[in-house]
Design a protein around this motif. Structure first.
Motif, PDB file in Angstrom:
ATOM      1  N   GLN A 107       0.817  -1.214   0.000  1.00  0.00           N
ATOM      2  CA  GLN A 107       0.000   0.000   0.000  1.00  0.00           C
ATOM      3  C   GLN A 107       0.847   1.259   0.000  1.00  0.00           C
ATOM      4  O   GLN A 107       0.393   2.309  -0.431  1.00  0.00           O
ATOM      5  CB  GLN A 107      -0.950   0.012   1.192  1.00  0.00           C
ATOM      6  CG  GLN A 107      -2.094  -0.945   1.025  1.00  0.00           C
ATOM      7  CD  GLN A 107      -2.975  -1.008   2.252  1.00  0.00           C
ATOM      8  OE1 GLN A 107      -2.583  -0.609   3.343  1.00  0.00           O
ATOM      9  NE2 GLN A 107      -4.168  -1.533   2.076  1.00  0.00           N
ATOM     10  N   GLU A 108       2.058   1.170   0.483  1.00  0.00           N
ATOM     11  CA  GLU A 108       2.964   2.311   0.405  1.00  0.00           C
ATOM     12  C   GLU A 108       3.455   2.519  -1.024  1.00  0.00           C
ATOM     13  O   GLU A 108       3.801   3.622  -1.414  1.00  0.00           O
ATOM     14  CB  GLU A 108       4.169   2.127   1.338  1.00  0.00           C
ATOM     15  CG  GLU A 108       3.855   2.314   2.800  1.00  0.00           C
ATOM     16  CD  GLU A 108       3.442   3.731   3.140  1.00  0.00           C
ATOM     17  OE1 GLU A 108       4.069   4.677   2.644  1.00  0.00           O
ATOM     18  OE2 GLU A 108       2.475   3.881   3.905  1.00  0.00           O
ATOM     19  N   VAL A 109       3.486   1.432  -1.802  1.00  0.00           N
ATOM     20  CA  VAL A 109       3.982   1.490  -3.173  1.00  0.00           C
ATOM     21  C   VAL A 109       2.850   1.770  -4.162  1.00  0.00           C
ATOM     22  O   VAL A 109       2.965   2.640  -5.022  1.00  0.00           O
ATOM     23  CB  VAL A 109       4.712   0.171  -3.550  1.00  0.00           C
ATOM     24  CG1 VAL A 109       5.169   0.197  -4.984  1.00  0.00           C
ATOM     25  CG2 VAL A 109       5.890  -0.065  -2.619  1.00  0.00           C
ATOM     26  N   VAL A 110       1.749   1.032  -4.043  1.00  0.00           N
ATOM     27  CA  VAL A 110       0.625   1.135  -4.981  1.00  0.00           C
ATOM     28  C   VAL A 110      -0.669   1.226  -4.188  1.00  0.00           C
ATOM     29  O   VAL A 110      -0.885   0.441  -3.258  1.00  0.00           O
ATOM     30  CB  VAL A 110       0.555  -0.104  -5.908  1.00  0.00           C
ATOM     31  CG1 VAL A 110      -0.645  -0.037  -6.820  1.00  0.00           C
ATOM     32  CG2 VAL A 110       1.818  -0.259  -6.706  1.00  0.00           C
ATOM     33  N   MET A 111      -1.519   2.168  -4.571  1.00  0.00           N
ATOM     34  CA  MET A 111      -2.843   2.249  -3.960  1.00  0.00           C
ATOM     35  C   MET A 111      -3.862   2.572  -5.046  1.00  0.00           C
ATOM     36  O   MET A 111      -3.659   3.491  -5.830  1.00  0.00           O
ATOM     37  CB  MET A 111      -2.888   3.298  -2.866  1.00  0.00           C
ATOM     38  CG  MET A 111      -4.191   3.283  -2.089  1.00  0.00           C
ATOM     39  SD  MET A 111      -4.191   4.366  -0.678  1.00  0.00           S
ATOM     40  CE  MET A 111      -3.170   3.462   0.453  1.00  0.00           C
ATOM     41  N   GLY A 112      -4.932   1.797  -5.081  1.00  0.00           N
ATOM     42  CA  GLY A 112      -5.973   2.030  -6.064  1.00  0.00           C
ATOM     43  C   GLY A 112      -5.505   1.851  -7.499  1.00  0.00           C
ATOM     44  O   GLY A 112      -6.091   2.409  -8.417  1.00  0.00           O
ATOM     45  N   GLY A 113      -4.448   1.081  -7.695  1.00  0.00           N
ATOM     46  CA  GLY A 113      -3.932   0.853  -9.038  1.00  0.00           C
ATOM     47  C   GLY A 113      -2.972   1.928  -9.522  1.00  0.00           C
ATOM     48  O   GLY A 113      -2.502   1.868 -10.654  1.00  0.00           O
ATOM     49  N   MET A 114      -2.700   2.902  -8.684  1.00  0.00           N
ATOM     50  CA  MET A 114      -1.780   3.989  -9.046  1.00  0.00           C
ATOM     51  C   MET A 114      -0.503   3.876  -8.210  1.00  0.00           C
ATOM     52  O   MET A 114      -0.558   3.573  -7.022  1.00  0.00           O
ATOM     53  CB  MET A 114      -2.428   5.350  -8.796  1.00  0.00           C
ATOM     54  CG  MET A 114      -3.742   5.544  -9.533  1.00  0.00           C
ATOM     55  SD  MET A 114      -3.604   5.471 -11.312  1.00  0.00           S
ATOM     56  CE  MET A 114      -2.792   6.986 -11.651  1.00  0.00           C
ATOM     57  N   ASN A 172      10.599   5.368  -4.126  1.00  0.00           N
ATOM     58  CA  ASN A 172      11.845   5.521  -3.386  1.00  0.00           C
ATOM     59  C   ASN A 172      11.853   4.523  -2.236  1.00  0.00           C
ATOM     60  O   ASN A 172      11.095   4.650  -1.276  1.00  0.00           O
ATOM     61  CB  ASN A 172      11.969   6.959  -2.864  1.00  0.00           C
ATOM     62  CG  ASN A 172      13.295   7.204  -2.195  1.00  0.00           C
ATOM     63  OD1 ASN A 172      13.882   6.302  -1.596  1.00  0.00           O
ATOM     64  ND2 ASN A 172      13.758   8.428  -2.276  1.00  0.00           N
ATOM     65  N   MET A 173      12.744   3.534  -2.330  1.00  0.00           N
ATOM     66  CA  MET A 173      12.794   2.466  -1.347  1.00  0.00           C
ATOM     67  C   MET A 173      13.065   2.994   0.063  1.00  0.00           C
ATOM     68  O   MET A 173      12.472   2.516   1.029  1.00  0.00           O
ATOM     69  CB  MET A 173      13.861   1.448  -1.744  1.00  0.00           C
ATOM     70  CG  MET A 173      13.872   0.243  -0.857  1.00  0.00           C
ATOM     71  SD  MET A 173      14.990  -1.067  -1.382  1.00  0.00           S
ATOM     72  CE  MET A 173      16.394  -0.214  -1.990  1.00  0.00           C
ATOM     73  N   ASN A 174      13.919   3.996   0.196  1.00  0.00           N
ATOM     74  CA  ASN A 174      14.240   4.521   1.518  1.00  0.00           C
ATOM     75  C   ASN A 174      13.021   5.163   2.173  1.00  0.00           C
ATOM     76  O   ASN A 174      12.806   5.019   3.385  1.00  0.00           O
ATOM     77  CB  ASN A 174      15.390   5.523   1.433  1.00  0.00           C
ATOM     78  CG  ASN A 174      16.679   4.847   1.006  1.00  0.00           C
ATOM     79  OD1 ASN A 174      16.916   3.685   1.327  1.00  0.00           O
ATOM     80  ND2 ASN A 174      17.500   5.556   0.259  1.00  0.00           N
ATOM     81  N   ASP A 175      12.203   5.874   1.399  1.00  0.00           N
ATOM     82  CA  ASP A 175      10.991   6.482   1.941  1.00  0.00           C
ATOM     83  C   ASP A 175       9.988   5.404   2.364  1.00  0.00           C
ATOM     84  O   ASP A 175       9.326   5.532   3.395  1.00  0.00           O
ATOM     85  CB  ASP A 175      10.338   7.411   0.918  1.00  0.00           C
ATOM     86  CG  ASP A 175      11.136   8.679   0.682  1.00  0.00           C
ATOM     87  OD1 ASP A 175      12.062   8.966   1.471  1.00  0.00           O
ATOM     88  OD2 ASP A 175      10.830   9.391  -0.300  1.00  0.00           O
ATOM     89  N   ILE A 176       9.875   4.355   1.580  1.00  0.00           N
ATOM     90  CA  ILE A 176       8.952   3.268   1.906  1.00  0.00           C
ATOM     91  C   ILE A 176       9.389   2.582   3.195  1.00  0.00           C
ATOM     92  O   ILE A 176       8.576   2.360   4.097  1.00  0.00           O
ATOM     93  CB  ILE A 176       8.868   2.252   0.749  1.00  0.00           C
ATOM     94  CG1 ILE A 176       8.347   2.919  -0.518  1.00  0.00           C
ATOM     95  CG2 ILE A 176       8.005   1.054   1.127  1.00  0.00           C
ATOM     96  CD1 ILE A 176       8.562   2.111  -1.782  1.00  0.00           C
ATOM     97  N   VAL A 177      10.676   2.261   3.290  1.00  0.00           N
ATOM     98  CA  VAL A 177      11.198   1.592   4.489  1.00  0.00           C
ATOM     99  C   VAL A 177      11.018   2.495   5.711  1.00  0.00           C
ATOM    100  O   VAL A 177      10.651   2.016   6.790  1.00  0.00           O
ATOM    101  CB  VAL A 177      12.678   1.191   4.288  1.00  0.00           C
ATOM    102  CG1 VAL A 177      13.297   0.723   5.586  1.00  0.00           C
ATOM    103  CG2 VAL A 177      12.787   0.105   3.223  1.00  0.00           C
ATOM    104  N   ALA A 178      11.229   3.795   5.554  1.00  0.00           N
ATOM    105  CA  ALA A 178      11.052   4.725   6.674  1.00  0.00           C
ATOM    106  C   ALA A 178       9.602   4.710   7.165  1.00  0.00           C
ATOM    107  O   ALA A 178       9.347   4.710   8.379  1.00  0.00           O
ATOM    108  CB  ALA A 178      11.456   6.136   6.255  1.00  0.00           C
TER     109      ALA A 178
END
Length: 192
Positions: free
Chosen positions: A121-128, A133-139
């Protein structure tokens, strides 16, 4: 737009399924089977995208996938998405999983399903696509984990509620509660 994200093992067992377009459950199962058969029969040395199956949209949709160890990561997208962009997105997703689980494997997807869904959900939401940025997701995942630990997790919520009620310093148990025109009589309760 991303229509669905499917992760399944080498035997076709789904490990994560996310549809961003409505399909009835039996249709979803057929799509999963068809997608597995289309992707699993391909050689490892051929390109990683192909025309979508007949069930999910045919030639107007593409299946873009990567095969890592025992898992297939498959994104079904419409013709407006870039194949190379989605391959890069799959790479970011897998590397993020790898960073969060320290050498991710199929069992991590099974036993930490909630965390995997949160990462997705941090990467894709609602198909968009939301974040690449991997660092932002991990944070964000680490922040969520810290918040859950500080709150004691969801499983500790009922125990905290009971303890909060027990620790209320009421001089006596209320017998009548008056709220405006409403008068509520409280039955006799045994003390905690």
């Amino acid at each position: 737009m991303i229509k669905s994200i499917l992760i399944f093992n080498n035997h076709g067992k789904p490990r994560l399924i996310r549809f961003y377009q409505y399909f009835a459950e039996d249709m979803q199962q057929q799509i999963i089977r068809e997608t597995f058969h289309l992707v699993s029969k391909r050689d490892d040395n051929v390109c990683n995208f192909l025309e979508g199956g007949s069930l999910i949209g045919g030639s107007d949709h593409k299946l873009i996938y990567r095969h890592y160890a025992t898992l297939y990561f498959v994104f079904c997208v419409d013709s407006s998405e870039s194949e190379l962009g989605i391959l890069d997105l799959i790479q970011v997703f897998v590397e993020t999983l790898d960073k969060c689980f320290e050498n991710v494997c199929e069992l991590d997807l099974i036993f930490h399903m909630d965390k995997v869904h949160y990462i997705l959900q941090e990467v894709v939401m609602g198909g968009m696509v939301l974040e690449t940025n991997m660092n932002d997701i991990v944070a964000q995942v680490e922040l969520q984990t810290r918040m859950e630990k500080s709150e004691g997790g969801l499983s500790a919520a009922p125990a905290r509620a009971v303890s909060a009620v027990k620790n209320m310093n009421l001089p006596e148990i209320p017998r009548n509660i008056n709220i405006g025109d409403i008068n509520i009589k409280v039955p006799s309760l045994s003390p905690f």
